[in-house]
Design an enzyme around this catalytic site. Structure first.
Site, PDB file in Angstrom:
ATOM      1  N   CYS A  31      30.931  46.335  72.537  1.00 60.27           N
ATOM      2  CA  CYS A  31      30.988  45.918  71.129  1.00 60.27           C
ATOM      3  C   CYS A  31      29.957  44.828  70.864  1.00 60.27           C
ATOM      4  O   CYS A  31      29.803  43.898  71.653  1.00 60.27           O
ATOM      5  CB  CYS A  31      32.388  45.404  70.814  1.00 60.27           C
ATOM      6  SG  CYS A  31      32.658  45.101  69.057  1.00 60.27           S
ATOM      7  N   GLU A  81      31.539  50.295  69.818  1.00 60.07           N
ATOM      8  CA  GLU A  81      31.486  49.893  68.407  1.00 60.07           C
ATOM      9  C   GLU A  81      30.347  48.885  68.291  1.00 60.07           C
ATOM     10  O   GLU A  81      30.497  47.722  68.661  1.00 60.07           O
ATOM     11  CB  GLU A  81      32.825  49.275  67.984  1.00 60.07           C
ATOM     12  CG  GLU A  81      33.136  49.523  66.527  1.00 60.07           C
ATOM     13  CD  GLU A  81      34.580  49.244  66.174  1.00 60.07           C
ATOM     14  OE1 GLU A  81      35.371  50.204  66.094  1.00 60.07           O
ATOM     15  OE2 GLU A  81      34.924  48.066  66.005  1.00 60.07           O
ATOM     16  N   TYR A  96      35.062  43.766  59.442  1.00 60.75           N
ATOM     17  CA  TYR A  96      35.138  42.694  60.434  1.00 60.75           C
ATOM     18  C   TYR A  96      36.274  43.000  61.401  1.00 60.75           C
ATOM     19  O   TYR A  96      37.371  43.376  60.982  1.00 60.75           O
ATOM     20  CB  TYR A  96      35.340  41.329  59.739  1.00 60.75           C
ATOM     21  CG  TYR A  96      34.106  40.986  58.923  1.00 60.75           C
ATOM     22  CD1 TYR A  96      33.016  40.357  59.516  1.00 60.75           C
ATOM     23  CD2 TYR A  96      33.996  41.390  57.590  1.00 60.75           C
ATOM     24  CE1 TYR A  96      31.856  40.120  58.795  1.00 60.75           C
ATOM     25  CE2 TYR A  96      32.837  41.155  56.859  1.00 60.75           C
ATOM     26  CZ  TYR A  96      31.764  40.520  57.474  1.00 60.75           C
ATOM     27  OH  TYR A  96      30.612  40.301  56.776  1.00 60.75           O
ATOM     28  N   SER A  97      35.974  42.866  62.688  1.00 56.70           N
ATOM     29  CA  SER A  97      36.982  43.165  63.715  1.00 56.70           C
ATOM     30  C   SER A  97      38.053  42.091  63.725  1.00 56.70           C
ATOM     31  O   SER A  97      37.741  40.902  63.575  1.00 56.70           O
ATOM     32  CB  SER A  97      36.344  43.192  65.101  1.00 56.70           C
ATOM     33  OG  SER A  97      35.250  44.054  65.122  1.00 56.70           O
ATOM     34  N   TYR A 110      26.959  47.342  65.864  1.00 52.58           N
ATOM     35  CA  TYR A 110      26.516  47.235  64.470  1.00 52.58           C
ATOM     36  C   TYR A 110      25.319  46.324  64.356  1.00 52.58           C
ATOM     37  O   TYR A 110      24.949  45.705  65.341  1.00 52.58           O
ATOM     38  CB  TYR A 110      27.665  46.738  63.585  1.00 52.58           C
ATOM     39  CG  TYR A 110      28.461  45.581  64.144  1.00 52.58           C
ATOM     40  CD1 TYR A 110      28.053  44.259  63.936  1.00 52.58           C
ATOM     41  CD2 TYR A 110      29.618  45.798  64.908  1.00 52.58           C
ATOM     42  CE1 TYR A 110      28.787  43.191  64.439  1.00 52.58           C
ATOM     43  CE2 TYR A 110      30.353  44.740  65.405  1.00 52.58           C
ATOM     44  CZ  TYR A 110      29.927  43.440  65.163  1.00 52.58           C
ATOM     45  OH  TYR A 110      30.658  42.399  65.678  1.00 52.58           O
TER      46      TYR A 110
HETATM   47  C1  LIG Z   1      33.123  48.245  62.922  1.00 54.76           C
HETATM   48  C2  LIG Z   1      32.389  46.967  62.550  1.00 54.76           C
HETATM   49  C3  LIG Z   1      32.917  45.756  62.952  1.00 54.76           C
HETATM   50  C4  LIG Z   1      32.243  44.574  62.625  1.00 54.76           C
HETATM   51  N1  LIG Z   1      32.778  43.389  63.054  1.00 54.76           N
HETATM   52  C5  LIG Z   1      32.129  42.235  62.756  1.00 54.76           C
HETATM   53  C6  LIG Z   1      32.656  40.986  63.205  1.00 54.76           C
HETATM   54  O1  LIG Z   1      33.709  40.924  63.870  1.00 54.76           O
HETATM   55  N2  LIG Z   1      31.973  39.861  62.886  1.00 54.76           N
HETATM   56  C7  LIG Z   1      30.792  39.897  62.166  1.00 54.76           C
HETATM   57  O2  LIG Z   1      30.206  38.815  61.899  1.00 54.76           O
HETATM   58  N3  LIG Z   1      30.274  41.064  61.741  1.00 54.76           N
HETATM   59  C8  LIG Z   1      30.925  42.224  61.997  1.00 54.76           C
HETATM   60  N4  LIG Z   1      30.408  43.401  61.556  1.00 54.76           N
HETATM   61  C9  LIG Z   1      29.173  43.359  60.714  1.00 54.76           C
HETATM   62  C10 LIG Z   1      29.581  43.071  59.258  1.00 54.76           C
HETATM   63  O3  LIG Z   1      30.306  44.177  58.754  1.00 54.76           O
HETATM   64  C11 LIG Z   1      28.384  42.846  58.318  1.00 54.76           C
HETATM   65  O4  LIG Z   1      27.494  43.905  58.467  1.00 54.76           O
HETATM   66  C12 LIG Z   1      27.677  41.535  58.581  1.00 54.76           C
HETATM   67  O5  LIG Z   1      28.552  40.441  58.389  1.00 54.76           O
HETATM   68  C13 LIG Z   1      26.476  41.373  57.604  1.00 54.76           C
HETATM   69  O6  LIG Z   1      26.960  41.545  56.315  1.00 54.76           O
HETATM   70  P1  LIG Z   1      26.354  40.731  55.107  1.00 54.76           P
HETATM   71  O7  LIG Z   1      27.024  41.199  53.863  1.00 54.76           O
HETATM   72  O8  LIG Z   1      26.394  39.255  55.364  1.00 54.76           O
HETATM   73  O9  LIG Z   1      24.849  41.168  55.116  1.00 54.76           O
HETATM   74  P2  LIG Z   1      24.165  42.196  54.104  1.00 54.76           P
HETATM   75  O10 LIG Z   1      24.122  41.608  52.731  1.00 54.76           O
HETATM   76  O11 LIG Z   1      24.796  43.525  54.249  1.00 54.76           O
HETATM   77  O12 LIG Z   1      22.746  42.152  54.677  1.00 54.76           O
HETATM   78  C14 LIG Z   1      22.414  42.883  55.862  1.00 54.76           C
HETATM   79  C15 LIG Z   1      20.969  42.638  56.214  1.00 54.76           C
HETATM   80  O13 LIG Z   1      20.105  42.682  55.103  1.00 54.76           O
HETATM   81  C16 LIG Z   1      19.415  41.458  54.983  1.00 54.76           C
HETATM   82  N5  LIG Z   1      19.396  41.007  53.579  1.00 54.76           N
HETATM   83  C17 LIG Z   1      20.352  41.200  52.667  1.00 54.76           C
HETATM   84  N6  LIG Z   1      20.003  40.668  51.500  1.00 54.76           N
HETATM   85  C18 LIG Z   1      18.782  40.136  51.682  1.00 54.76           C
HETATM   86  C19 LIG Z   1      17.889  39.459  50.835  1.00 54.76           C
HETATM   87  N7  LIG Z   1      18.166  39.223  49.554  1.00 54.76           N
HETATM   88  N8  LIG Z   1      16.730  39.061  51.347  1.00 54.76           N
HETATM   89  C20 LIG Z   1      16.431  39.284  52.625  1.00 54.76           C
HETATM   90  N9  LIG Z   1      17.235  39.938  53.476  1.00 54.76           N
HETATM   91  C21 LIG Z   1      18.388  40.353  53.007  1.00 54.76           C
HETATM   92  C22 LIG Z   1      20.206  40.449  55.745  1.00 54.76           C
HETATM   93  O14 LIG Z   1      19.401  39.446  56.278  1.00 54.76           O
HETATM   94  C23 LIG Z   1      20.787  41.275  56.806  1.00 54.76           C
HETATM   95  O15 LIG Z   1      19.899  41.402  57.875  1.00 54.76           O
HETATM   96  C24 LIG Z   1      31.041  44.597  61.873  1.00 54.76           C
HETATM   97  C25 LIG Z   1      30.520  45.826  61.465  1.00 54.76           C
HETATM   98  C26 LIG Z   1      31.182  46.997  61.803  1.00 54.76           C
HETATM   99  C27 LIG Z   1      30.593  48.287  61.348  1.00 54.76           C
END
Ligand SMILES: Cc1cc2nc3c(=O)[nH]c(=O)nc-3n(C[C@H](O)[C@H](O)[C@H](O)COP(=O)(O)OP(=O)(O)OC[C@H]3O[C@@H](n4cnc5c(N)ncnc54)[C@H](O)[C@@H]3O)c2cc1C
Ligand code: SF4
Ligand code: SF4
Length: 401
Positions: free
Chosen positions: A359, A399, A200-201, A401
């Site tokens: 971004c 950046e 997260y940024s 994602y």
């Molecule tokens: C450099 C960088 C900076 C970032 N900065 C930010 C930021 O500032 N703010 C921000 O909000 N995010 C940011 N992100 C994105 C963040 O890291 C996550 O990827 C994002 O919050 C999603 O993570 P999650 O664990 O909630 O989803 P995940 O669990 O990783 O799921 C990802 C995808 O899979 C799907 N999924 C997962 N499990 C299921 C399931 N059981 N059934 C159906 N679908 C499923 C979800 O719907 C989703 O589409 C950044 C990423 C990078 C690489």
């Protein structure tokens, strides 16, 4: 992936210019990694295990210095210093800036993926501050307390984006605008393995969300079915969470009042730009350089920081909001606004003091690229040559994602 990140290590160093030689760290260190001669207090890289026990007792902060190195500085070298060496360009030796961005494979991969659209090796702006990276790892995370968690998007909108404030208490957690932190959700996945970290940024300025507090802000979007975003968005105030990082040594803000900064984002891609804007507002409010923000969302209700952004004076931040789903209105994407501002954009791109940051959603990259190309063409500039030149001089950053 690039060359193995194991080729570099993070070395703990003491700043000889600030250290008052009080001996506290030497008394504190449980493994006797700190030693001294008549000149300096130093840390033995062969012994230090990064336990951090010495950090908070040090009265000056001089103990809290880290460099990513391919060969650790010896005791003799450190004894001879009158100032700390600058961070060496390990990217050259160790195969890619990811090596310094993050020492953890998972995080390094995420950053590498997020910067794919750059089309080359990321380079930090020359005037950027020296970032601290990899201070906390999954083995030794920092513990942060949630001191704020509130919704940024309109209650009527189905997009739940939150402003989350994390306080680090007396643990050092130095960040620069544009860096990211890692969050590891507690527990294990269906296969019994620890969850992989999510990045997260940082959305606040280096001196804290609250000025001169040891805290920072995140902008987190709740993702349907997402593990970490739901974990974060549901955290109550007072909850303790484990944090790794900080990460990122290149997507940094130029610390130069003359720098023009064009920021293009969608959704939570606004997070680092909130940090950039706060930094300008606090540290150099009368800067000559322009800050321009192109911010895309479906509707105004889904724009995080919409209200507070409106109050930022035009002199500090030029704002271009682009809405793609307002009923009875034409769809406007960030690339459309870049095109309608082509004259100013081309003038800025022709200026060697201009930096571009993109971004947010990966999907916007190609549209933005084409819009820059069009703006340049109209001004007889060649974007296909200008873009790599800007990247190589640390003035073009992606950046997504
Ligand atoms: C450099 C960088 C900076 C970032 N900065 C930010 C930021 O500032 N703010 C921000 O909000 N995010 C940011 N992100 C994105 C963040 O890291 C996550 O990827 C994002 O919050 C999603 O993570 P999650 O664990 O909630 O989803 P995940 O669990 O990783 O799921 C990802 C995808 O899979 C799907 N999924 C997962 N499990 C299921 C399931 N059981 N059934 C159906 N679908 C499923 C979800 O719907 C989703 O589409 C950044 C990423 C990078 C690489
Ligand atoms: S981090 Fe731990 S091991 Fe390293 S010098 Fe400090 S107290 Fe000693
Ligand atoms: S505790 Fe800090 S100020 Fe004191 S000797 Fe160690 S590094 Fe220097």
């Amino acid at each position: 992936m690039d060359a193995p990140v194991q080729e570099v290590i993070k070395q703990h160093l003491i700043d000889p210019e600030i250290c008052i030689r009080c001996n506290t760290c030497e008394e504190t260190c449980p493994v006797d990694a700190v030693t001294h001669d008549g000149n300096n207090y130093v840390v033995d890289a062969g012994i230090c295990n990064h336990c951090m026990d010495c950090i908070s007792p040090c009265p000056t902060g001089s103990i809290d210095n880290w460099r990513v190195v391919t060969r650790p500085y010896s005791l003799q070298e450190q004894f001879s210093w009158s100032e700390l060496p600058t961070q060496e360009d390990v990217a050259v030796n160790a195969g890619g800036a990811a090596a310094i961005d993050a020492l953890e494979d998972d995080v390094s991969r995420l950053l590498e993926e997020a910067r794919k659209g750059l089309g080359g090796k990321p380079v930090a702006p020359h005037s950027a501050g020296k970032p601290t990276v990899n201070l906390y790892s999954r083995g030794k995370p920092a513990t942060a307390t949630v001191t704020g968690n509130f919704r940024l998007t309109d209650a009527a909108s189905d997009s739940d984006i939150r402003h989350i404030i994390l306080d680090f208490g007396n643990q050092p957690f130095p960040v620069l605008e544009g860096q990211s932190i890692g969050i590891v959700v507690p527990g294990v996945d269906a296969g019994g393995n620890a969850h992989h970290p999510r990045l997260y940024s940082v959305a606040s300025s280096r001196d804290g969300e609250k000025r001169n507090a040891n805290n920072l802000a995140l902008t987190v979007k709740r993702v349907d079915g997402g593990l970490c975003s739901n974990y974060l968005c549901d955290l109550p105030r007072g909850a303790k969470i484990q944090v790794t990082g900080p990460f990122g040594a290149t997507f940094l803000m130029p610390d130069d009042p003359a720098a023009n900064i064009i920021m293009i984002c969608t959704g939570t891609g606004s997070a680092p730009f909130r940090g950039f804007t706060e930094r300008r507002r606090r540290a150099m409010p009368d800067a000559a350089g322009r800050l321009l923000l192109f911010f895309g969302a479906r509707r105004p209700e889904e724009l995080p920081y919409f209200g507070p952004l409106q109050k930022v004076p035009e002199k500090l931040l030029g704002k271009f909001f682009c809405y793609s789903r307002v009923p009875n209105e034409p769809r406007v994407y960030v690339q459309d606004r870049i095109r309608s501002e082509a004259g100013e954009i081309a003038k800025l791109l022709a200026d060697s003091n201009t930096h571009v940051y993109i971004c947010g959603l990966r999907g916007m990259e190609s549209g933005v690229d084409e819009a820059f190309a069009d703006a340049c063409r109209a001004a007889s500039l060649d974007w296909s040559a200008l873009k790599p030149a800007m990247r190589e001089s640390g003035r073009y950053h992606v950046e997504t994602y």
